[in-house]
Design a protein around this motif. Structure first.
Motif, short mmCIF file in Angstrom:
data_model
loop_
_atom_site.label_atom_id
_atom_site.label_comp_id
_atom_site.label_asym_id
_atom_site.label_seq_id
_atom_site.Cartn_x
_atom_site.Cartn_y
_atom_site.Cartn_z
N SER A 55 18.34 -2.32 64.54
CA SER A 55 19.60 -2.80 64.00
C SER A 55 20.43 -1.60 63.55
O SER A 55 19.87 -0.61 63.07
N LYS B 285 25.86 -2.35 60.24
CA LYS B 285 26.08 -3.78 60.50
C LYS B 285 25.05 -4.65 59.80
O LYS B 285 25.39 -5.67 59.21
N TYR B 286 23.78 -4.28 59.90
CA TYR B 286 22.71 -5.00 59.21
C TYR B 286 21.56 -4.02 59.00
O TYR B 286 20.70 -3.87 59.85
N HIS C 91 20.53 -4.59 53.51
CA HIS C 91 21.00 -5.97 53.69
C HIS C 91 19.81 -6.93 53.74
O HIS C 91 19.82 -8.01 53.13
N PHE C 92 18.80 -6.53 54.50
CA PHE C 92 17.60 -7.33 54.69
C PHE C 92 16.91 -7.57 53.35
O PHE C 92 16.53 -8.70 53.02
N GLN D 171 18.89 -10.04 51.18
CA GLN D 171 18.75 -11.43 51.64
C GLN D 171 17.34 -11.97 51.44
O GLN D 171 17.17 -13.15 51.20
N ALA E 239 15.59 -12.91 57.10
CA ALA E 239 16.64 -12.74 58.11
C ALA E 239 16.37 -13.60 59.33
O ALA E 239 15.23 -13.71 59.78
N TRP F 214 16.78 -13.45 63.02
CA TRP F 214 17.00 -12.42 64.03
C TRP F 214 17.62 -13.09 65.25
O TRP F 214 16.94 -13.57 66.13
#
Length: 136
Positions: free
Chosen positions: A8, A12-13, A17-18, A21, A24, A26
Motif C-alpha cells: 500500500s 494513501k493508506y 491509517h491501519f 482503524q 481494514a 483490503w
C-alpha cells in the motif's frame, strides 16, 4: 497457515491509517493474480504490510480475519473480491526494499520477482527472515 505480503502507498493508506482503524477491508484490487491470491487467504494467515513508493519496506504484521467476499467497491462485478485484515504489530524497524534485495536468502521473493504485484504469497522462511530483520 500461509504467509502473504500486501502493498500500500503510505500516503494513501499507510500503517498509521491501519492502526487507527484497527481493521481494514483490503479492496480495490484489480489484478487477476493478486485477486487469486486474495481468494486463497484463510483466517489466521499472517500478512506483512509493505509501504510502496515512498521509502519502500515492510513496516508491520497483520492477520487475515475474514476470507474473501464480493469487493464492496465493485458490487456489480463478481470478478473482484476483498478480504479483511487486523494489525498485529509494527516492526521495530522497517525492513527496506534495499535490505531485502541485499539479502541473498530473499533473492527469489515475489516482491523482487514481481515488483508490481500488490498481494503476493511468501514462503515461511522468507516471512521469518523478514520478521527477524525487523527486530532491533
Amino acid at each position: 497457515m500461509n504467509y502473504w505480503l500486501v502493498k500500500s502507498e503510505p500516503d494513501k493508506y499507510g500503517w498509521h491509517h491501519f492502526i487507527e482503524q484497527g481493521r481494514a477491508v483490503w479492496d480495490g484490487v484489480r489484478n487477476y493474480q493478486a485477486r487469486n491470491n486474495l481468494k486463497v487467504m484463510q483466517v489466521g494467515d499472517q500478512v506483512l504490510f509493505y509501504h510502496s513508493i515512498t521509502n519502500p519496506g515492510v513496516v508491520g504484521l497483520a492477520t487475515i480475519v475474514r476470507e474473501f467476499y464480493q469487493d464492496p467497491t465493485a458490487p456489480e462485478d463478481v470478478r473482484w473480491v476483498a478480504v479483511e485484515l487486523e494489525p498485529m504489530m509494527a516492526l521495530e524497524k522497517p525492513v527496506t526494499l534495499a535490505h531485502i534485495k541485499a539479502e541473498p536468502l530473499l533473492a527469489s521473493i515475489s516482491l523482487i520477482k514481481q515488483s508490481r504485484l500488490s498481494v503476493m504469497p511468501i514462503r515461511a522462511d522468507e516471512f521469518e527472515l523478514i520478521l527477524a530483520m525487523g527486530r532491533k
